[in-house]
Design an enzyme around this catalytic site. Sequence first.
Site, mmCIF file in Angstrom:
data_model
loop_
_atom_site.group_PDB
_atom_site.id
_atom_site.type_symbol
_atom_site.label_atom_id
_atom_site.label_comp_id
_atom_site.label_asym_id
_atom_site.label_seq_id
_atom_site.Cartn_x
_atom_site.Cartn_y
_atom_site.Cartn_z
ATOM 1 N N ARG A 114 82.838 -40.583 92.244
ATOM 2 C CA ARG A 114 82.561 -39.736 93.413
ATOM 3 C C ARG A 114 81.104 -39.776 93.846
ATOM 4 O O ARG A 114 80.789 -39.451 94.992
ATOM 5 C CB ARG A 114 83.052 -38.311 93.155
ATOM 6 C CG ARG A 114 84.590 -38.249 93.077
ATOM 7 C CD ARG A 114 85.117 -36.874 92.746
ATOM 8 N NE ARG A 114 84.642 -36.340 91.486
ATOM 9 C CZ ARG A 114 85.208 -36.569 90.305
ATOM 10 N NH1 ARG A 114 86.280 -37.308 90.216
ATOM 11 N NH2 ARG A 114 84.709 -36.048 89.208
ATOM 12 N N GLU B 145 81.858 -33.809 75.060
ATOM 13 C CA GLU B 145 82.341 -32.735 74.182
ATOM 14 C C GLU B 145 83.364 -33.246 73.179
ATOM 15 O O GLU B 145 83.505 -32.729 72.086
ATOM 16 C CB GLU B 145 82.982 -31.624 75.025
ATOM 17 C CG GLU B 145 81.997 -30.895 75.908
ATOM 18 C CD GLU B 145 82.708 -29.919 76.819
ATOM 19 O OE1 GLU B 145 83.322 -28.975 76.297
ATOM 20 O OE2 GLU B 145 82.660 -30.115 78.052
#
Length: 178
Positions: free
Chosen positions: A59, A96
Amino acid sequence: MVDLLKLIRNVPDFPIPGIQFKDITTLVHDKEGFKESCDKLAEIYKNRGITKVVGIEARGYIFGSVVAYLIGAGFVLIRKPGKLPAETYEMEYSLEYGTNKIEIHKDSIAKGEKVLIVDDLLATGGTAIASARLIEKAGGIVEEMAFVIELSGSLKGREAITKAGYKFSSLLEIPVDE
């Protein structure tokens, strides 16, 4: 003026349960919203001597290429591994849930070029910081980072980027809780 925040769609539980995904497709298909967001980003960075704008897959390409055009700079892609056809530099970074890698063509940035990094969203800052280090590995100077959306609060992207020594701007700030 367009209320850009109203053009961002929130998608609950995407891509996994508990995530509130901020979808910019609703912003970019609105012609006034898309134009205003690109114009505002370009206004911040015009006349700053930036010679390259780097868009982060995928994006970041949407906004980065338009900003590059508007400020008269070249446009460079940062991609996932195996997507660029020529020699690349590679950078691994932590997520993460593990690690990921990104790449840039070795010949895309000349030594000393002033570079702006553009992406749609700042969350934890991991991809943006890895991109900055990749640009520096290629010889560029990271002038700043620009985001359409900053998720502020518990994700601590702002703190991570500042601690890493980089400056950034964002058009919209959306607070998030843990």
